[in-house]
Design a protein around this motif. Structure first.
Motif, PDB file in Angstrom:
ATOM      1  N   GLY A  84       0.836  -1.180   0.000  1.00 48.95           N
ATOM      2  CA  GLY A  84       0.000   0.000   0.000  1.00 48.95           C
ATOM      3  C   GLY A  84       0.869   1.227   0.000  1.00 48.95           C
ATOM      4  O   GLY A  84       2.099   1.146   0.067  1.00 48.95           O
ATOM      5  N   VAL A  85       0.262   2.401  -0.070  1.00 49.19           N
ATOM      6  CA  VAL A  85       1.008   3.657  -0.082  1.00 49.19           C
ATOM      7  C   VAL A  85       1.461   3.963   1.344  1.00 49.19           C
ATOM      8  O   VAL A  85       0.640   4.119   2.248  1.00 49.19           O
ATOM      9  N   SER A  86       2.787   4.042   1.523  1.00 50.91           N
ATOM     10  CA  SER A  86       3.339   4.330   2.845  1.00 50.91           C
ATOM     11  C   SER A  86       3.718   5.789   2.998  1.00 50.91           C
ATOM     12  O   SER A  86       3.845   6.285   4.121  1.00 50.91           O
ATOM     13  N   ALA A  87       3.912   6.492   1.881  1.00 51.13           N
ATOM     14  CA  ALA A  87       4.268   7.915   1.967  1.00 51.13           C
ATOM     15  C   ALA A  87       3.981   8.588   0.634  1.00 51.13           C
ATOM     16  O   ALA A  87       3.953   7.939  -0.426  1.00 51.13           O
ATOM     17  N   VAL A  88       3.765   9.890   0.709  1.00 48.48           N
ATOM     18  CA  VAL A  88       3.595  10.729  -0.476  1.00 48.48           C
ATOM     19  C   VAL A  88       4.540  11.908  -0.324  1.00 48.48           C
ATOM     20  O   VAL A  88       4.588  12.561   0.722  1.00 48.48           O
ATOM     21  N   VAL A  89       5.325  12.163  -1.384  1.00 51.60           N
ATOM     22  CA  VAL A  89       6.231  13.313  -1.408  1.00 51.60           C
ATOM     23  C   VAL A  89       5.976  14.064  -2.696  1.00 51.60           C
ATOM     24  O   VAL A  89       6.356  13.605  -3.779  1.00 51.60           O
TER      25      VAL A  89
END
Length: 463
Positions: A40-45
């Motif tokens: 899954g998505v663990s971070a967004v930058v």
């Protein structure tokens, strides 16, 4: 002061390729994040996301490159991935671009290397990386390489205008306590003369005729070029993959004669036999993709008789005697007699493949070269040494240490250039740290799940 000392000791490792293993230690793990999760998505930058599986992939990548992961945590790797995404995001904002052709070329080269490590079997590569589909795997590699290239270009842009004055170098050095000043290992400058045995024309004719027979068998009888490369080619790196290489017009690879032939042919065309410094080749073009071409080649070497090898030994013995008797200098002898074109016009001086200058740190040089020069005094000429090229070609060489600096604690005057390099790199690190701090404030960043419990050096959580 502790900050400066720390950087002096670790600064060189900070500027490795794309900061791959260096910034892994930027974060300290405060919790054990060991349980594998559904991806899954663990971070967004900014415009980029970090998947939990990206952490696993970087573990595999590090291990494949021989990097120890014993003390590397998932928090460490997440910190590195966040940095890469930050660089890549702002590279796009700053209109920094990378060519799809170049990225695809890197993808092909990386897959070729992976296959060579797995006996040329793509299925084994996919199994190792736990992938079912080659197209999807290539897409993932494309995005990974693109991000790394953008990140690399961004870091270069950040530091491209960083300069350091002599006054800053002097201050940098004098602020290091004497007890903490670095020790530079023994350094040598080495020159060599290479004498290759003369090859009889009849042996050359045999090799050329055999290559012509290979070509005729492929064109007239439908034989497999790749199979012949596997069975007969003397090029070890490509033999297991049927002689395959991918070349790019704007990224020189292979010697000029090889590239000239590769880019002169049409798809499916096979060259006439041609010569390079490695031997005699025929080359077939598999596919042309814009600036990129997939080729296969077969390399053969003419046989050298013991008589020819003895003549080469006699020649180099005579040269050594004339040099030792000061009848001619080593540099003059290299220019007039050496068969190694890369060094003969520079007095025979070897160039360090890591630093591209003439200095070799004794304990970091190639083990075989180390054994040959470790006991040589400055100006002493070695006895003739029999060696073999990677294609099995025998030749003789003599070596001389043209300059030797023993291990010593750094001094400002003697080691100014090395100290300047350390000082500049510290300033670059400080510049990057400042850039990161500013951009993190101005960039949308969201970290989810257990990764919010990591203690990062950078303020990714914006607390």
């Amino acid at each position: 002061m502790p900050y400066r000392i720390m950087n002096l000791k670790s600064i060189t490792s900070i500027f490795t390729v794309v900061f791959l293993a260096t910034n892994l230690l930027q974060a300290q793990d405060s919790t054990a994040i060991s349980k594998a999760k559904i991806d899954g998505v663990s971070a967004v930058v900014g415009d980029y996301i970090v998947l939990d599986s990206d952490v696993d992939k970087m573990y595999i990548e590090l291990k494949s490159q021989g990097v120890s992961t014993e003390d590397v945590t998932r928090c460490n790797i997440m910190g590195k991935l966040l940095e890469d995404k930050l660089y890549a995001h702002h590279a796009i904002q700053d209109s920094i671009t990378v060519s799809d052709d170049e990225i695809n070329s890197d993808v092909n080269q990386q897959i070729d290397y992976m296959k060579s490590q797995m006996g040329g079997d793509m299925k084994k590569v996919l199994s190792f990386y736990k992938k079912d589909d080659e197209a999807a795997f290539r897409k993932e590699l494309f995005e990974l390489i693109k991000t790394n290239r953008l990140a690399s270009k961004m870091t270069r842009k950040i530091v491209e205008d960083v300069e350091i004055s002599p006054e800053e170098v002097y201050t940098f050095f004098n602020e290091i306590p004497e007890a903490d000043r670095p020790t530079f290992g023994t350094e040598l400058k080495i020159a060599q003369i290479v004498i290759k045995p003369k090859t009889p024309q009849r042996e050359i004719d045999k090799v050329v005729d055999r290559l012509k027979q290979f070509k005729a068998d492929v064109l007239e009888n439908g034989a497999s070029f790749a199979s012949k490369a596997v069975l007969y080619s003397k090029d070890e790196p490509s033999r297991s993959t049927g002689g395959k290489y991918t070349l790019h017009r704007k990224k020189p690879r292979m010697v000029k004669e090889f590239r000239d032939v590769a880019f002169s042919l049409e798809e499916g065309e096979i060259s006439e036999p041609f010569k390079t410094e490695f031997g005699y080749h025929i080359l077939m073009v598999d596919q042309i993709r814009g600036q990129e071409v997939d080729i296969r080649h077969i390399l053969l070497m003419p046989e050298t008789s013991n008589e020819n090898l003895d003549e080469a030994r006699s020649t180099i013995d005579t040269l050594r005697t004339r040099i030792v008797d000061k009848e001619l200098t080593f540099a003059d002898a290299a220019l007039e007699f050496s068969d190694e074109k890369e060094t003969k016009f520079d007095g025979g001086q070897l160039r360090n493949p890591e630093t591209f200058d003439h200095s070799f740190e004794l304990t970091k040089m190639d083990p075989s070269l180390y054994a040959q020069v470790v006991n040589l005094k400055e100006g002493e000429v070695s006895d003739p040494i029999l060696e073999y090229s990677r294609t099995g070609e025998a030749f003789y060489k003599i070596l001389v240490v043209t300059d030797r600096k023993e291990e010593h604690v750094a001094t400002y005057g003697k080691d100014f250039l090395k100290i300047k390099e350390l000082a500049l790199k510290e300033k670059q690190v400080e510049t990057i740290a400042k850039w990161q701090k500013e951009k993190i404030k101005d960039t949308y960043i969201k970290i989810t799940g257990d990764y919010r419990n990591c203690e990062y050096t950078n303020n990714w959580l914006k607390k």
